[in-house]
Motif scaffolding. Structure first.
Motif, PDB file in Angstrom:
ATOM      1  N   TRP A  73      24.506 -62.983 -34.790  1.00 28.03           N
ATOM      2  CA  TRP A  73      25.207 -64.258 -34.670  1.00 28.03           C
ATOM      3  C   TRP A  73      24.202 -65.391 -34.554  1.00 28.03           C
ATOM      4  O   TRP A  73      23.281 -65.337 -33.734  1.00 28.03           O
ATOM      5  N   ASP A  74      24.375 -66.424 -35.370  1.00 28.09           N
ATOM      6  CA  ASP A  74      23.537 -67.612 -35.310  1.00 28.09           C
ATOM      7  C   ASP A  74      24.108 -68.551 -34.252  1.00 28.09           C
ATOM      8  O   ASP A  74      25.127 -69.204 -34.475  1.00 28.09           O
ATOM      9  N   HIS A  75      23.467 -68.633 -33.105  1.00 31.13           N
ATOM     10  CA  HIS A  75      23.971 -69.462 -32.011  1.00 31.13           C
ATOM     11  C   HIS A  75      23.834 -70.950 -32.290  1.00 31.13           C
ATOM     12  O   HIS A  75      24.490 -71.766 -31.636  1.00 31.13           O
ATOM     13  N   ASP A  76      23.003 -71.321 -33.268  1.00 35.69           N
ATOM     14  CA  ASP A  76      22.822 -72.733 -33.594  1.00 35.69           C
ATOM     15  C   ASP A  76      23.502 -73.067 -34.919  1.00 35.69           C
ATOM     16  O   ASP A  76      23.001 -73.868 -35.711  1.00 35.69           O
ATOM     17  N   TRP A  77      24.644 -72.472 -35.162  1.00 36.28           N
ATOM     18  CA  TRP A  77      25.322 -72.601 -36.448  1.00 36.28           C
ATOM     19  C   TRP A  77      25.729 -74.035 -36.773  1.00 36.28           C
ATOM     20  O   TRP A  77      25.849 -74.405 -37.945  1.00 36.28           O
ATOM     21  N   ASP A  78      25.940 -74.877 -35.751  1.00 28.63           N
ATOM     22  CA  ASP A  78      26.327 -76.269 -35.992  1.00 28.63           C
ATOM     23  C   ASP A  78      25.232 -77.246 -35.601  1.00 28.63           C
ATOM     24  O   ASP A  78      25.458 -78.453 -35.563  1.00 28.63           O
ATOM     25  N   GLY A  79      24.022 -76.729 -35.302  1.00 33.91           N
ATOM     26  CA  GLY A  79      22.904 -77.595 -34.945  1.00 33.91           C
ATOM     27  C   GLY A  79      22.998 -78.197 -33.566  1.00 33.91           C
ATOM     28  O   GLY A  79      22.289 -79.166 -33.259  1.00 33.91           O
ATOM     29  N   LYS A  80      23.850 -77.645 -32.688  1.00 29.64           N
ATOM     30  CA  LYS A  80      24.036 -78.211 -31.352  1.00 29.64           C
ATOM     31  C   LYS A  80      23.599 -77.268 -30.239  1.00 29.64           C
ATOM     32  O   LYS A  80      23.953 -77.464 -29.083  1.00 29.64           O
ATOM     33  N   LYS A  81      22.837 -76.261 -30.589  1.00 28.64           N
ATOM     34  CA  LYS A  81      22.412 -75.292 -29.582  1.00 28.64           C
ATOM     35  C   LYS A  81      21.569 -75.945 -28.497  1.00 28.64           C
ATOM     36  O   LYS A  81      21.616 -75.539 -27.325  1.00 28.64           O
ATOM     37  N   GLU A  82      20.766 -76.951 -28.863  1.00 30.70           N
ATOM     38  CA  GLU A  82      19.866 -77.578 -27.903  1.00 30.70           C
ATOM     39  C   GLU A  82      20.604 -78.403 -26.866  1.00 30.70           C
ATOM     40  O   GLU A  82      20.051 -78.737 -25.822  1.00 30.70           O
ATOM     41  N   VAL A  83      21.870 -78.744 -27.136  1.00 29.75           N
ATOM     42  CA  VAL A  83      22.668 -79.470 -26.159  1.00 29.75           C
ATOM     43  C   VAL A  83      23.219 -78.467 -25.157  1.00 29.75           C
ATOM     44  O   VAL A  83      23.928 -77.538 -25.527  1.00 29.75           O
ATOM     45  N   LYS A  84      22.892 -78.633 -23.892  1.00 28.72           N
ATOM     46  CA  LYS A  84      23.314 -77.687 -22.875  1.00 28.72           C
ATOM     47  C   LYS A  84      24.835 -77.592 -22.833  1.00 28.72           C
ATOM     48  O   LYS A  84      25.537 -78.592 -22.674  1.00 28.72           O
ATOM     49  N   ALA A  85      25.344 -76.388 -22.963  1.00 30.02           N
ATOM     50  CA  ALA A  85      26.793 -76.187 -22.997  1.00 30.02           C
ATOM     51  C   ALA A  85      27.389 -76.359 -21.611  1.00 30.02           C
ATOM     52  O   ALA A  85      26.864 -75.817 -20.633  1.00 30.02           O
ATOM     53  N   PRO A  86      28.474 -77.118 -21.499  1.00 30.55           N
ATOM     54  CA  PRO A  86      29.155 -77.208 -20.208  1.00 30.55           C
ATOM     55  C   PRO A  86      29.877 -75.915 -19.903  1.00 30.55           C
ATOM     56  O   PRO A  86      30.040 -75.048 -20.762  1.00 30.55           O
TER      57      PRO A  86
END
Length: 379
Positions: A73-86
């Motif tokens: 699974w590509d966890h950065d599929w939308d390019g937002k992985k670097e934004v800390k998930a709430p």
């Protein structure tokens, strides 16, 4: 045998190196940024016998290669992985419900004449009533009513007409929805090649013309929401912060969040806050124009769940399904979506994507079941 299968599935092979280490087979690979390109051109022999390294008969530039090897699974599929998930309690879950248009007249070539059949209009009305039931939470299911934030459609006549009928049924039921301008990016087309294929492969020109557009539409509508819903003393109050934006701006209002959301979607609802909605086809704001949602009220303050409806086409829906679940998109034609069927996706703030239903036709009477010109199930 293992080596041959690995050769077929890998995205890029560095020098085609196969090394025997400790009795096993080691495969050296290089990951790419993902997208179309790579692979080899081979004959149309699609027997799957394993006698050939590859058996795709289309240009290398038109083969999809994932950023990470299937089934990872590509966890950065939308390019937002670097934004800390709430956390799930404070993050927003996006609900995307895709509707295939109703049955239409296929005897014409001109799009403006390819309008819904009487049966297709019945299908669309039944679908609008079903969505209205969901919005009203008929049956009192836990979780309460749902807020449909935006309703989108492709720009093709059959999708626009289907969307018109759905919105009309929702408004007749007393609910308000915001309708966006028809989006040509959602128009029907050939998103990518098909495996397995029939007697011949799909047109390379059609794929070159439609593929990038449909891929762009996928990226436009499928992404995780990074804002958070903060809890006050009285519970969730609709106070929203955007992750990674800095603190000097303080807590954002619901209007600010709505404006940012529309910007991400390239929405044309410029008059939503403090005015009307620009009508489709040139209608003005302030309640005028031809847009059935022109007098829509501003959506309620943001909550933990946001719903959007997209009315478009079978090929687009099937391609979005494969891409959203990170499955080989060339398998899209193996799926079947009846007219006015529903495909329901959730996108979590953490980047997880789930398909809750595909091709749902439970809201349609048996006499209303069609797949284009085919009626019922015996075809």
């Amino acid at each position: 045998m293992f080596a041959r299968h690995a050769l077929r599935s890998s995205s890029v092979l560095v020098g085609g190196v196969l090394g025997v280490v400790g009795g096993g087979v080691g495969i050296v690979k290089m990951q790419t940024e993902g997208g179309f390109g790579g692979g080899r051109v081979a004959s149309c022999d699609d027997s799957g016998s394993g006698d050939k390294e590859t058996y795709y008969n289309f240009p290398t530039s038109q083969k999809f290669n994932p950023k990470v090897e299937y089934p990872l699974w590509d966890h950065d599929w939308d390019g937002k992985k670097e934004v800390k998930a709430p956390s799930r309690s404070k993050g927003v879950t996006r609900h995307i419900i895709m509707v295939r248009h109703g049955q239409y007249d296929e005897t014409f070539k001109e799009d403006e004449k390819r309008i819904l059949t009487p049966l297709g209009r019945e299908q669309a009305a039944a679908t609008g009533k079903r969505i209205l039931e969901l919005m009203n939470n008929v049956g009192g299911v836990e979780g309460g009513k749902i807020n449909v934030k935006l309703v989108h459609s492709s720009a093709m006549a059959r999708a626009v007409e289907t969307c018109d009928i759905i919105v009309d049924e929702i408004q007749k039921g007393g609910e308000k929805v915001v309708r966006t301008e028809p989006d040509e990016g959602l128009n029907e087309g050939r998103p990518c090649h098909v495996i397995p294929y029939g007697s011949k492969c799909m047109s390379e020109k059609a794929i070159l013309k439609d593929g990038p557009r449909i891929e762009g539409a996928y990226k436009k509508y499928f992404w995780r929401e990074t804002k958070t819903v903060e809890e006050g003393e009285g519970g969730v109050e609709g106070k929203v912060k955007e992750k990674g934006k800095g603190e000097e701006g303080g807590v954002k209002t619901s209007q600010m969040v709505e404006e940012e959301s529309r910007g991400r979607l390239d929405s044309v609802i410029s008059g939503l806050i403090g005015g009307g909605v620009g009508g489709v086809g040139g209608g003005g704001g302030g309640g005028g124009g031809d847009n059935p949602a022109a007098d829509a009220t501003v959506a309620p303050p943001p909550s933990n769940h946001e719903f959007e409806i997209i009315v478009c086409h079978g090929n687009v829906i099937r391609y979005f399904f494969m891409r959203a679940l990170q499955l080989p998109p060339e398998a899209w034609l193996r799926l079947c979506t009846f007219n006015c069927s529903l495909a329901y996706f959730t996108v979590r703030c953490t980047g997880g994507v789930s398909c809750r239903s595909l091709g749902d036709i439970g809201h349609l009477e048996p006499r209303l079941l069609t797949f284009s010109g085919h009626h019922g199930l015996n075809w």
